[in-house]
Design a protein around this motif. Structure first.
Motif, PDB file in Angstrom:
ATOM      1  N   ASP A  21       0.921  -1.307   0.164  1.00 44.08           N
ATOM      2  CA  ASP A  21       0.080  -0.030   0.045  1.00 44.08           C
ATOM      3  C   ASP A  21       0.794   1.194   0.024  1.00 44.08           C
ATOM      4  O   ASP A  21       0.210   2.427   0.027  1.00 44.08           O
ATOM      5  N   GLY A  22       2.184   0.967  -0.184  1.00 43.10           N
ATOM      6  CA  GLY A  22       3.027   2.258  -0.210  1.00 43.10           C
ATOM      7  C   GLY A  22       3.472   2.854   1.238  1.00 43.10           C
ATOM      8  O   GLY A  22       4.491   3.378   1.220  1.00 43.10           O
ATOM      9  N   LYS A  23       3.381   2.307   2.269  1.00 40.06           N
ATOM     10  CA  LYS A  23       3.435   2.476   3.508  1.00 40.06           C
ATOM     11  C   LYS A  23       5.014   1.987   3.763  1.00 40.06           C
ATOM     12  O   LYS A  23       5.156   0.749   3.173  1.00 40.06           O
ATOM     13  N   VAL A  24       5.735   2.824   4.722  1.00 43.43           N
ATOM     14  CA  VAL A  24       7.187   2.277   5.088  1.00 43.43           C
ATOM     15  C   VAL A  24       6.803   1.360   6.276  1.00 43.43           C
ATOM     16  O   VAL A  24       6.250   1.936   7.330  1.00 43.43           O
ATOM     17  N   LYS A  25       7.456   0.181   6.422  1.00 47.70           N
ATOM     18  CA  LYS A  25       7.481  -0.269   7.497  1.00 47.70           C
ATOM     19  C   LYS A  25       8.796  -0.815   8.306  1.00 47.70           C
ATOM     20  O   LYS A  25       9.625  -1.272   7.220  1.00 47.70           O
ATOM     21  N   ARG A  26       9.163  -0.665   9.491  1.00 53.05           N
ATOM     22  CA  ARG A  26      10.284  -1.226  10.080  1.00 53.05           C
ATOM     23  C   ARG A  26      10.200  -2.750  10.317  1.00 53.05           C
ATOM     24  O   ARG A  26       9.233  -3.040  11.133  1.00 53.05           O
ATOM     25  N   VAL A  27      11.038  -3.569   9.689  1.00 52.97           N
ATOM     26  CA  VAL A  27      11.203  -4.781   9.895  1.00 52.97           C
ATOM     27  C   VAL A  27      11.884  -5.061  11.030  1.00 52.97           C
ATOM     28  O   VAL A  27      13.240  -4.722  11.044  1.00 52.97           O
ATOM     29  N   ASP A  28      11.437  -5.717  12.132  1.00 52.95           N
ATOM     30  CA  ASP A  28      12.150  -5.929  13.322  1.00 52.95           C
ATOM     31  C   ASP A  28      12.148  -7.321  13.738  1.00 52.95           C
ATOM     32  O   ASP A  28      11.350  -7.955  14.413  1.00 52.95           O
ATOM     33  N   GLU A  29      13.274  -8.237  13.387  1.00 53.82           N
ATOM     34  CA  GLU A  29      13.259  -9.700  13.549  1.00 53.82           C
ATOM     35  C   GLU A  29      13.482  -9.918  15.273  1.00 53.82           C
ATOM     36  O   GLU A  29      12.754 -11.157  15.581  1.00 53.82           O
ATOM     37  N   MET A  30      14.044  -9.093  15.898  1.00 53.63           N
ATOM     38  CA  MET A  30      13.832  -9.557  17.466  1.00 53.63           C
ATOM     39  C   MET A  30      12.346  -9.532  17.635  1.00 53.63           C
ATOM     40  O   MET A  30      12.043 -10.446  18.727  1.00 53.63           O
ATOM     41  N   GLU A  31      11.701  -8.660  17.449  1.00 48.35           N
ATOM     42  CA  GLU A  31      10.254  -8.553  17.584  1.00 48.35           C
ATOM     43  C   GLU A  31       9.435  -9.979  16.949  1.00 48.35           C
ATOM     44  O   GLU A  31       8.606 -10.470  17.682  1.00 48.35           O
ATOM     45  N   LYS A  32       9.509  -9.873  15.730  1.00 47.40           N
ATOM     46  CA  LYS A  32       8.972 -11.250  15.227  1.00 47.40           C
ATOM     47  C   LYS A  32       9.418 -12.606  15.693  1.00 47.40           C
ATOM     48  O   LYS A  32       8.456 -13.383  15.601  1.00 47.40           O
ATOM     49  N   ALA A  33      10.477 -12.777  16.332  1.00 41.46           N
ATOM     50  CA  ALA A  33      10.907 -14.011  17.015  1.00 41.46           C
ATOM     51  C   ALA A  33      10.833 -13.860  18.590  1.00 41.46           C
ATOM     52  O   ALA A  33      11.057 -14.900  19.265  1.00 41.46           O
ATOM     53  N   PHE A  34       9.911 -12.858  18.826  1.00 40.49           N
ATOM     54  CA  PHE A  34       9.625 -12.763  20.413  1.00 40.49           C
ATOM     55  C   PHE A  34      10.790 -12.639  21.293  1.00 40.49           C
ATOM     56  O   PHE A  34      10.529 -13.082  22.497  1.00 40.49           O
TER      57      PHE A  34
END
Length: 400
Positions: A21-34
């Motif tokens: 949708d054109g929005k910028v998102k910060r990928v945070d692998e620490m968050e994704k892996a809890f």
């Protein structure tokens, strides 16, 4: 350094991506892996594996919040716990992204502010010795400024060279600042080891070019005199003579271990139309790392590898066999790493799709249950740790 460094890592990539949708998102692998929820458990699992060395770093984007401004709360807590547990961090200060206030890798101010951050970190934790100032510089510059996937999302040689010179300068400046605090610091430059194969004779020229380009991040970091073809490429795409000579005059190679990362995707086929694709393993870690060692003549550490189940155990055994052969052939291999401790998320799309797909690459799954490769690595460490520490680099092994 007498102890062989068996290691793993907490995956802490944090590039920005552009959503559909054109929005910028910060990928945070620490968050994704809890990891923010289970960091104490994760450290316990490191010790359960029999591992003393952990590739680990605070998330730069949420720690370095402005010029001279730092939020250390999470960092203080986690690094204090590692010290109590006897875990030795290989400190990963920048992993594929920068704080929002710095923009992206095109920003010429990034080296200055990152060096300040490195100095502030070293002053806060003066007992730490091992650092990876910037992780996988070649990949960070390529994915952000050549492929258009991350951060600045640009796709040009000029953007690539700009990102490359800024990241390499940040890396070198950070090393100088850390050395002011810790004169015996050791820098393990985790870098992707690549190779490009020509599919047919018409592809040879481009493959030769790419096989020189793959060295650029380490050439600049280590002040290695590059060939005329690469020098012209850099100058044609925005680097000045003065900027190039700065790297020759400021390298701190004497404090470095060359970290080589190798995955199944690190070898490429060059096609007649100028495109490339993953070739799979053709040469393998032994051959490609030998090429890098012959160029830089530095101690080596295998700093990253993994493979998705059900092929992970056989891949671990293959990578370990390659690593042992290097060491027995006289190359000073200092350590070996399965990356990472916990499964990763969305690396099947190189983090571009924010789909939440769990990739079974870890020693442990998302529930912190050990995977078969975790059992195999644990046993490998138990069997080989004493042997690797007893071996001396001056010995030459003649059996085959």
């Amino acid at each position: 350094m007498n102890q062989f460094m068996f290691a793993t890592g907490i995956e802490n990539s944090y590039p920005n991506i552009i959503l559909p949708d054109g929005k910028v998102k910060r990928v945070d692998e620490m968050e994704k892996a809890f990891h923010y929820d289970y960091w104490e458990e994760d450290f316990r699992l490191v010790k359960e594996m029999g591992i003393d060395y952990l590739r680990y770093g605070p998330p730069l984007f949420s720690t370095h919040v402005g010029p001279g401004q730092y939020h250390w709360d999470f960092t203080d807590t986690t690094f204090r716990k590692m010290q109590e547990m006897g875990i030795i961090p290989l400190v990963d200060l920048c992993h594929f992204g920068v704080p929002d206030w710095l923009g992206n890798f095109q920003n010429p101010d990034f080296p200055h502010y990152f060096a300040e951050y490195a100095r502030a970190f070293a002053e806060r934790f003066p007992y730490l010795q091992y650092y990876t100032p910037v992780n996988e510089i070649f990949i960070a510059a390529t994915f952000s400024a050549q492929y258009g996937w991350w951060n600045e999302c640009l796709s040009s040689d000029k953007a690539f060279v700009t990102a490359l010179k800024n990241i390499c300068k940040a890396n070198v400046m950070a090393m100088h600042e850390i050395l002011k605090v810790r004169p015996d610091a050791v820098f393990i430059q985790s870098e992707s080891s690549e190779y490009f194969h020509a599919e047919d004779p018409s592809c040879t020229k481009l493959a030769n070019f790419l096989n020189q380009k793959r060295f650029l991040s380490l050439d600049l970091t280590y002040g290695y005199p590059i060939r005329a073809m690469m020098y012209e490429y850099l100058l044609d795409n925005g680097m000045t003579r003065e900027e190039y000579h700065w790297f020759l005059q400021n390298q701190v190679k004497a404090h470095c271990i060359m970290g080589n990362d190798y995955y199944f995707t690190n070898e490429h086929m060059v096609h007649a139309n100028g495109s490339t694709s993953a070739s799979g393993e053709i040469f393998g870690y032994y051959v490609i790392t030998t090429q890098y060692y012959n160029r830089y003549r530095l101690p080596v550490m295998h700093t990253e590898t993994n493979m998705i189940e059900p092929n992970s155990v056989s891949w671990l055994r293959k990578e370990w066999a390659n690593a042992k052969r290097l060491r027995r052939d006289g190359i000073p291999l200092m350590g070996f790493t399965w990356y990472s401790l916990i499964d990763q998320v969305d690396w099947d799309s190189a983090l571009r799709a924010d789909a939440g797909r769990v990739n079974a690459l870890g020693l442990y799954d998302m529930n912190r249950q050990i995977r078969p490769v975790g059992e195999a690595y644990k046993e490998l460490i138990r069997q080989w740790k004493g042997v690797m520490e007893e071996e001396k680099f001056g010995l030459h092994f003649n059996y085959y």
